[in-house]
Each structure stands twice: as C-alpha cells, then as structure tokens.
Enzyme design. Structure first.
Site, mmCIF file in Angstrom:
data_model
loop_
_atom_site.group_PDB
_atom_site.id
_atom_site.type_symbol
_atom_site.label_atom_id
_atom_site.label_comp_id
_atom_site.label_asym_id
_atom_site.label_seq_id
_atom_site.Cartn_x
_atom_site.Cartn_y
_atom_site.Cartn_z
ATOM 1 N N ASN A 1 53.815 40.262 34.979
ATOM 2 C CA ASN A 1 53.306 40.488 36.336
ATOM 3 C C ASN A 1 54.097 39.701 37.383
ATOM 4 O O ASN A 1 53.645 39.551 38.522
ATOM 5 C CB ASN A 1 51.832 40.087 36.416
ATOM 6 C CG ASN A 1 50.946 40.991 35.577
ATOM 7 O OD1 ASN A 1 51.158 42.191 35.515
ATOM 8 N ND2 ASN A 1 49.954 40.405 34.919
ATOM 9 N N HIS B 1 37.921 43.863 37.510
ATOM 10 C CA HIS B 1 38.449 43.007 36.448
ATOM 11 C C HIS B 1 37.326 42.334 35.652
ATOM 12 O O HIS B 1 36.244 42.049 36.178
ATOM 13 C CB HIS B 1 39.349 41.937 37.071
ATOM 14 C CG HIS B 1 40.155 41.173 36.073
ATOM 15 N ND1 HIS B 1 39.751 39.959 35.554
ATOM 16 C CD2 HIS B 1 41.345 41.455 35.495
ATOM 17 C CE1 HIS B 1 40.657 39.527 34.706
ATOM 18 N NE2 HIS B 1 41.634 40.410 34.637
ATOM 19 N N GLU C 1 38.900 45.264 44.052
ATOM 20 C CA GLU C 1 40.258 44.748 43.904
ATOM 21 C C GLU C 1 41.158 45.383 44.951
ATOM 22 O O GLU C 1 40.984 46.556 45.301
ATOM 23 C CB GLU C 1 40.816 45.046 42.503
ATOM 24 C CG GLU C 1 40.112 44.290 41.396
ATOM 25 C CD GLU C 1 40.786 44.508 40.033
ATOM 26 O OE1 GLU C 1 42.029 44.399 39.962
ATOM 27 O OE2 GLU C 1 40.072 44.800 39.071
ATOM 28 N N SER D 1 44.111 46.581 38.433
ATOM 29 C CA SER D 1 45.109 46.021 37.520
ATOM 30 C C SER D 1 45.560 46.951 36.407
ATOM 31 O O SER D 1 46.610 46.724 35.810
ATOM 32 C CB SER D 1 44.570 44.728 36.896
ATOM 33 O OG SER D 1 43.366 44.975 36.189
ATOM 34 N N HIS E 1 46.755 41.364 42.406
ATOM 35 C CA HIS E 1 47.963 42.193 42.284
ATOM 36 C C HIS E 1 48.479 42.694 43.628
ATOM 37 O O HIS E 1 49.385 43.533 43.666
ATOM 38 C CB HIS E 1 47.680 43.374 41.357
ATOM 39 C CG HIS E 1 47.362 42.962 39.955
ATOM 40 N ND1 HIS E 1 48.343 42.695 39.015
ATOM 41 C CD2 HIS E 1 46.173 42.723 39.339
ATOM 42 C CE1 HIS E 1 47.770 42.325 37.885
ATOM 43 N NE2 HIS E 1 46.458 42.346 38.051
#
Length: 374
Positions: free
Chosen positions: A39, A125, A161, A165, A194
């Site tokens: 990542n 998540h 988010e 992800s 992210h």
C-alpha cells in the site's frame, strides 16, 4: 492449551478445507519493483528524505516511544506531527495512535455509548466492527442511509471510508455532505486510510472536500501513502480532550516513536510539495497504463480508473490462491483476497499500483495475469 488445542486445530482445518486459511510469507526488498501487494502508493517508505528524518530523530531520541503519551511518550516530534496534521487538514486536533486499527477500535469503544445507533457501510473496514449498536447498510446506498437516519432524532454515527480498501471505489462525498447538512442528529466518521496523500487537492483527500462541520471524525493512517506506521484521529477540541481522558487505547498504549513521527512529518512535506504532485501524477499514469493493458488483453478491471486499488474477480478462493502462487513463481507478488475479508463468492486478486512501478513491471504483470487466468 490442552483444553482448547483440539478446537483450534478443528477451526484451522475448516479454514484449510474451504481454501481460506492464511499464513505468513516473507517479502523480499529486492522484489519491490514487482510487488503489487504493497500500500506504499507513492513509494515514500524508501524516500531518502523520509529515511533521513527517521535516522536523525532516532539518533536524537532513540528508536522507541518508551512510554504512553500521558507519561513521557509525548515529545517534540510527536507534538509537531500532531500540530502539522491539524493545520494541514484544517481540523482542531489530531490525536496520534499506534495504528489505524487501534485508533478505530479504541475511539469507537470510548464514544460508541453516546450514540443510539452506529450506521456502517457494508464494506467498512474490520477495524470498525465490534459494537452491538452497529447496523450495516448497503454499500454506498445513501438513500437507504438517509431513511434510517430520519427514523430517529437521537444522536447517531455513520462509519464510512474515503476509498474502500477492497473495491477501490471512492466515497460519494457530495451525497454525504448533502445528508450531513440536513441531519443535525448525525455525526460522520470517515476512515481515510487509502485516500490521504493520494486523493484531492494537495493530497488532503476527504478533508480537502468537506469541513470539520461535515466530517466530525477522520482517521488518517500513516502506513499507506505516507509510507510509515501509526495513525491519527482528526476531531474537534472537546472530542480530543475527552479521548485523552477516556480512550483506554490512547491512555495505556506506548506512544509512536519520535523517529516514526519525524518520518511521517517528512512524508507530509513531500506530499505537499511539487515532488508530491509529480508522484501523484505518476501514480495516475501507472493506473491508467495498467487498465489500458488489461482492456487490451480482456482482463476485467472493475475498480475505478483513478484508484491505486485494482482487482481481478475470480470467485473461488482455492483458484484465487493457486493463481497467486503461479504469479509468485514469476516473481510477481499479488494478494489473494478471500472471505471473510470480502463477501462470499467474491474472492479476487488485489493489485495495488504504485508510483514506483515502471512500465516494464506493469507490462510483465498484465502478461503474467493473462497467462495464468487463461
């Protein structure tokens, strides 16, 4: 152990049978150019400026946090990083944590009792799970969320988010902003793991799009585009003061080290610089090149055209693992993502594109994918 070892073995056997058992694999630094499982979106973990900042702080302060923040673990580099984050992202405060997982779990435990219900996107998540008040709604279904929020005028929280992800799609921040403006009983928490460093103006991601009045809590992690470790919660002053007194994960955990904090500060300076803009553009060019080659070779690319998180649907977990093993034989590291990380029947190859990948590595990857998928 005698009392539970048989049950543990039985559980592991069940995972093995269903193709879902996990194991650790050592990664080789020499293979980073062909590693599509990291990542480290901008390659900052290896950047000379970030490494130099870490070394300098380690030489001055040592390599460990050595105490919790409320004892003697709050030193100049951590204080500077906290202030730097709050100013950059235009929030009142930034509280530092050892990881994004620790941040989300700890803060939710500390604040969850003050809400009547906690809404969560279905693909949120795993670090956001645990509360008995958590109610999931369909992915990105703001119409459904709006109806649920309107059903009560009691205090509510929603967990989202900025970039999901596993699917790689971005939060619809315009719909979120519209909902927040008409639902005063709703507090919004966005996990920006992210997005930070990669998305939006100056790499500010969701904090550059929506104000603190629209996003009440924002988790920023340092282990993705910022290339280090740790995390921060961006929030109002009163929330930060409350957490310093009531969040057990903050109070009783060793602080991130001064060297870590200094490395993150250096990474933020890079993200905000002209070099950061170049790296973000290179990342987007690499994503576009990957998608172009996949389309030419008939490889499915469901993820957004701007997302560093790309994926190839497979479905069967056993086949997914076999494909990654065949890719590994060609020195290509791609991650097999299987339930429970993703829903049943959606096992996939997760491919993360980075600014450090070159055209040759991306071509080799796509050609290898075509060969093993066929």
């Amino acid at each position: 152990m005698a009392s539970i070892s048989a049950k543990l073995q039985q559980a592991l056997a069940a995972r093995e049978h269903s193709g879902l058992r996990r194991s650790l694999r050592q990664s080789e630094l020499s293979q980073r150019s062909s590693d599509f499982s990291l990542n480290d979106y901008l390659g900052l973990s290896q950047h000379p400026m970030v490494r130099a900042a870490f070394r300098q702080a380690a030489n001055e302060y040592g390599v460990g946090g050595c105490a919790s923040p409320l004892l003697s673990g709050w030193q100049a580099p951590q204080a500077y990083l906290s202030k730097q984050l709050a100013e950059w992202l235009e929030r009142d405060r930034a509280l530092l944590f050892s990881s994004g997982f620790a941040c989300n779990q700890g803060v939710l435990r500390a604040l969850g009792g003050h809400y009547s219900v906690i809404h969560a996107d279905r693909l949120i998540h795993a670090s956001c799970y645990g509360s008995h008040k958590l109610k999931r709604f369909p992915h990105q279904a703001f119409d459904s969320l709006t109806e649920r929020v309107a059903a009560s005028d009691q205090a509510q929280l929603v967990l989202l988010e900025s970039r999901y992800s596993m699917d790689g799609d971005e939060l619809d921040w315009r719909q979120l902003g519209a909902l927040k403006r008409k639902a005063s009983q709703l507090d919004v928490w966005v996990d920006d793991a992210h997005g930070i460093g990669v998305s939006g103006d100056d790499g500010r991601s969701i904090c550059g799009q929506l104000s603190q009045a629209e996003v009440d809590f924002c988790t920023v992690t340092f282990g993705k585009a910022l290339g280090s470790n740790g995390a921060a919660l961006l929030c109002e002053e009163v929330v930060a003061d409350y957490l310093v007194n009531y969040c057990r994960d903050f109070i009783y955990s060793t602080a991130i080290s001064p060297a870590q904090a200094a490395a993150v500060s250096a990474a933020i300076e890079l993200v905000r610089s002209a070099e950061g803009r170049v790296l973000r553009q290179r990342l987007q060019d690499n994503i576009g090149y990957y998608q172009q080659l996949c389309q030419q070779h008939g490889i499915a690319t469901p993820a957004a055209a701007t997302s560093p998180i790309q994926w190839v649907p497979v479905g069967c977990p056993q086949i997914t693992v076999k494909i990654t093993e065949r890719l590994a034989q060609q020195n290509m590291r791609v991650q097999a993502i299987r339930p429970p990380t993703v829903p049943e029947h959606t096992s996939r190859l997760r491919i993360t594109i980075s600014a450090i990948h070159d055209a040759e590595a991306i071509r080799d990857l796509v050609e290898a994918l075509r060969a093993v998928i066929d």
